[in-house]
Structures are given as structure tokens and as C-alpha cells.
Design an enzyme around this catalytic site. Structure first.
Site, short mmCIF file in Angstrom:
data_model
loop_
_atom_site.label_atom_id
_atom_site.label_comp_id
_atom_site.label_asym_id
_atom_site.label_seq_id
_atom_site.Cartn_x
_atom_site.Cartn_y
_atom_site.Cartn_z
N SER A 136 0.84 -1.17 0.06
CA SER A 136 -0.20 0.08 0.07
C SER A 136 0.98 1.35 0.03
CB SER A 136 -0.94 -0.04 1.36
OG SER A 136 -1.48 1.27 1.47
N TYR A 149 -1.84 -0.18 10.54
CA TYR A 149 -1.86 -0.74 9.08
C TYR A 149 -0.57 -0.42 8.33
CZ TYR A 149 -3.50 -1.30 4.49
OH TYR A 149 -3.67 -1.72 2.87
N LYS A 153 2.36 -2.83 6.67
CA LYS A 153 2.60 -2.79 5.09
C LYS A 153 3.90 -2.23 4.86
CE LYS A 153 -1.36 -3.98 3.19
NZ LYS A 153 -1.41 -5.36 2.62
#
Length: 244
Positions: A136, A149, A153
């Protein structure tokens, strides 16, 4: 540029919906024998109803042992797409251990777990395989309420580089793609608020979000022989977000 996966067997995780589903379908259309893996059986059955030639298996990739046993039972693959992921948005000051553990298990540990099993079989079979990890833009830039998050990633990007280094001598290429907001059905709902969308769109020089097909096209290219000298990259699919 025609890309064919005829005679190739590919495992796609998180394939029940969204980007993973599109990748699985596009690989099938390109001739691959696809196994679609997801936690949610109903999503897989919907995929199977539309594309009967795609095989489906369900497991929660957060469970290390069950996932390892299942993936091992599936046999040899020529390629792997690690797409399964979970996103829980929390402000930094309110981040919880529950969210951290879940995202660490799904977004980081499962990639190592599944890739180990697949890569070992590639090596045993002397297969010049390919692996693509779905990362991402959040791994590269700070996004509000994305602390855990983003960290997961960023960890995935690091894993990608290590895999490229250590599996490369066996002829196995590993790359990642780092999309911006991608217009899956879920994203269309989540980003339908013009005020929310404008904040992100203002940072994207192309002025729009990514389409699912644009992510899938890049993944298929990286999996293919057309990308035979590309190993260890983290490819933004973000309309220039990370360039600004």
C-alpha cells in the site's frame, strides 16, 4: 503486449472480493490454473459460481498452523499473489493491542508463512517462480488513523526485499505493488463522501483514485516473463501520490 499464464498454477490469497478477486479472474482469463483462497466461504462460492474453473479454499490466514497445513496440501505452484489483508483504522493515541495483533498476523506473519511453503516447493521442483505481495502507499507515507496498518505494510515491503534477496538465487522473483485508494465496491462506499475524497485526491497529481484493473494489470505484468529482470521492487500505483 500479450501475457499468457497457460500451464501455470497460481495461488491468490484474499481472492474472495476486491483486488484479489479481480487478480484471480484476470489470471484465469490469461490461461492460469487458479486457486483462490479466502476466509469467507460465501465470497469464494460466488466466485466459483461465475468461474467454475477456479478452485477455491477457505482458511483464516491469521491462524499460522491451519494455514500452513492447508497451503502445503495444495501442492506445487508456479506463482503466488499475497493479497489477503485487514485494515483497522485507529488514531495513534487510541491504537489497541487487538488491532495490532490482528494486522500483524494477517498482513505480516501470513505472508511469511504462506510464502515459505510455496517457495520451498518451487525450490524443490526447480521452478523459476514469481511472487507478488500487495502492499500500500500507506507503507511509504503517513496517513491519518493508519499507524498500525502503515507499519504492517512497511513490514511487508521489507519482507519483499528480503525475499527477493534470498529467493533470487533460486530464480524466484519477489515484488510488491503499493496502490493508492482503489475503487473496489467497498472503497466506493467508504470514499463516496466528497469531502473525505477531496483530501486524498488533492494529493494525487492525476486527480483520481486507482481502478481495480489498474492494480491487477500491474500484478500480472510482474508475475509474467515480461518482467523477468524485475526483482525486489515496490511499485506505486498511485497516480503520483508518492512523487509529491
Amino acid at each position: 503486449m500479450e501475457i499468457s499464464f497457460k500451464g501455470k498454477r497460481v495461488l491468490v490469497t484474499g481472492a474472495g472480493q476486491g483486488i484479489g478477486r479481480a487478480i484471480a479472474i484476470d489470471l484465469w482469463r490469461a490461461g492460469a490454473k487458479v486457486v483462490a483462497l479466502s476466509r469467507t466461504r460465501s465470497h469464494l462460492e460466488s466466485l466459483k459460481n461465475e468461474y467454475p474453473a477456479i478452485d477455491i479454499v477457505d482458511v483464516d490466514v491469521a491462524d499460522w498452523d491451519k494455514t500452513r497445513e492447508l497451503v502445503d496440501s495444495l501442492g506445487h505452484f508456479d506463482a503466488l499473489v499475497n493479497n489477503a489483508a485487514v485494515a483497522i483504522c485507529e488514531p495513534f493515541l487510541e491504537c489497541t493491542t487487538k488491532a495490532f495483533d490482528l494486522m500483524a498476523n494477517v498482513n505480516v506473519k501470513s505472508i511469511i508463512n504462506i510464502s515459505q511453503v510455496i517457495a520451498k516447493k518451487m525450490i524443490d521442483n526447480k521452478t523459476k517462480g514469481t511472487i507478488v505481495n500487495i502492499s500500500s502507499q500507506a507503507s511509504k507515507a503517513a496517513l491519518k488513523d493508519h499507524t498500525i496498518y502503515s507499519a504492517s505494510k512497511a513490514g511487508l515491503d521489507s519482507i519483499t526485499r528480503s525475499m527477493a534477496l534470498e529467493l533470487g538465487p533460486y530464480g524466484i522473483r519477489t515484488n510488491a505493488v503499493n496502490p493508492t485508494v482503489t475503487m473496489t465496491a467497498m472503497a466506493q462506499v467508504g470514499w463516496s463522501d466528497p469531502e473525505k475524497a477531496e483530501g486524498m485526491l488533492s494529493k494525487i497529481p492525476l486527480g483520481r483514485f486507482a481502478e481495480v484493473s489498474e492494480v491487477s494489470d500491474a500484478v500480472l505484468y510482474l508475475l509474467s516473463d515480461k518482467a523477468s529482470m524485475i526483482n525486489g521492487v515496490e511499485l506505486p500505483i498511485d497516480g503520483g501520490f508518492l512523487a509529491t
